[in-house]
Design a protein around this motif. Sequence first.
Motif, short mmCIF file in Angstrom:
data_model
loop_
_atom_site.label_atom_id
_atom_site.label_comp_id
_atom_site.label_asym_id
_atom_site.label_seq_id
_atom_site.Cartn_x
_atom_site.Cartn_y
_atom_site.Cartn_z
N SER A 149 0.81 -1.37 -0.06
CA SER A 149 0.25 -0.06 -0.01
C SER A 149 0.84 1.28 0.12
N ALA A 180 0.06 7.87 -7.86
CA ALA A 180 -0.35 6.28 -8.03
C ALA A 180 -1.78 6.48 -8.55
N LEU A 182 -5.24 5.08 -9.16
CA LEU A 182 -5.95 3.81 -8.48
C LEU A 182 -7.22 3.70 -9.15
N ASP A 183 -7.48 2.94 -9.82
CA ASP A 183 -8.90 2.88 -10.41
C ASP A 183 -9.40 4.01 -11.35
N THR A 185 -8.17 7.03 -10.95
CA THR A 185 -7.99 8.43 -10.00
C THR A 185 -6.57 8.62 -9.68
N TYR A 222 0.03 4.83 1.83
CA TYR A 222 -1.57 5.24 1.65
C TYR A 222 -2.16 4.32 2.55
N MET A 230 -12.37 5.63 -2.16
CA MET A 230 -11.47 4.78 -1.87
C MET A 230 -11.27 4.13 -0.33
N PHE A 232 -8.15 3.14 2.19
CA PHE A 232 -6.73 2.75 2.48
C PHE A 232 -6.67 1.82 3.87
N THR A 234 -4.40 0.08 0.65
CA THR A 234 -4.95 -0.49 -0.37
C THR A 234 -3.89 -1.38 -0.84
N ASN A 235 -4.08 -1.93 -2.16
CA ASN A 235 -3.04 -2.72 -2.98
C ASN A 235 -2.65 -2.02 -4.32
N LEU A 236 -1.27 -1.53 -4.55
CA LEU A 236 -0.96 -0.87 -5.54
C LEU A 236 -0.42 -1.90 -6.79
N ALA A 239 -1.99 -0.87 -10.32
CA ALA A 239 -2.03 0.60 -10.25
C ALA A 239 -0.83 1.10 -11.42
#
Length: 292
Positions: A149, A180, A182-183, A185, A222, A230, A232, A234-236, A239
């Motif tokens: 994360s 980063a 993420l999805d 964003t 994060y 979102m 946190f 999370t799993n990067l 990404a």
Amino acid sequence: MKKKMILAALALGIFASSCSSDDDNSTSSNSNLTLSLDGLEALGDDFVYEGWIIVDGSPVSTGTFSSVIFPQTFSVDTAQLNSATTFVLSIEPAVDSDPAPAATKILAGDFSGTSASVDSNGIVADFSTSTGTYILATPTDADDTNEESGVWFLDNSSGSAVTGLDLPTLADGWKYEGWAVLDGTPVSTGTFTDPAAADDNAATSTFKGDTGNGPGYPGEDYLQNAPAGMTFPTNLRGATIVISVEPSPDNSALPFTLKPLAHVVPDDALVHTTISMGAGPVESISGFVTRN
């Protein structure tokens, strides 16, 4: 040397008005300056682009604009336009009491005859040889179960951490920023000017853990206070990690056009292991201007 000469001329801040006196108006004339530029993005309400020609070593404004649809044509004093040696494009406050160019200059190029090829390489920086590495880790908390994360721009392949980003020194008016995505964003890791030092929000980030500020390199954990929508930690993995070049000051929470480095984190990426970045989607902005 060319970059230093352009910056030295602009730093003088000498504003040569394109308006002539009443006695000269009867004989003065204007000609067209046409801009055909690729890669610029809208700046929002607080900033505008402004063109400048360098005449006898001094900057002369050719006008401001907000639209990034080209070509665009501006009416400029003929004598000054014909005498211009260089064209420069800057980013200026929309409400600006200073007639001199701001530090944030994005394009420049010398005239050859009736045209000038302009780009960001000589006035922002040349990113053609930039490289980068990063690791997944969360050094700002005491939990070793969420290491995927966090992202830190360093290289620990030798067994000890060293600088992970090989980036040129930016001209005044610019900063680097890590992201980063993420999805879809982009979430910032922070801004910085020196890849070998912690970024500007190292001690104030609301995302990091509570046990420390992390290593002395750009990066982010994060771990808490996630943006809306979102979660946190999370799993990067999966990404996209990006290094962008941002105007300073910057009125946008999104990455700017210039993105010299980027990389999609592999789905099988190991934590605490150096991962190499690749070239980003936009290493330079370019175009040409013509006078007639």
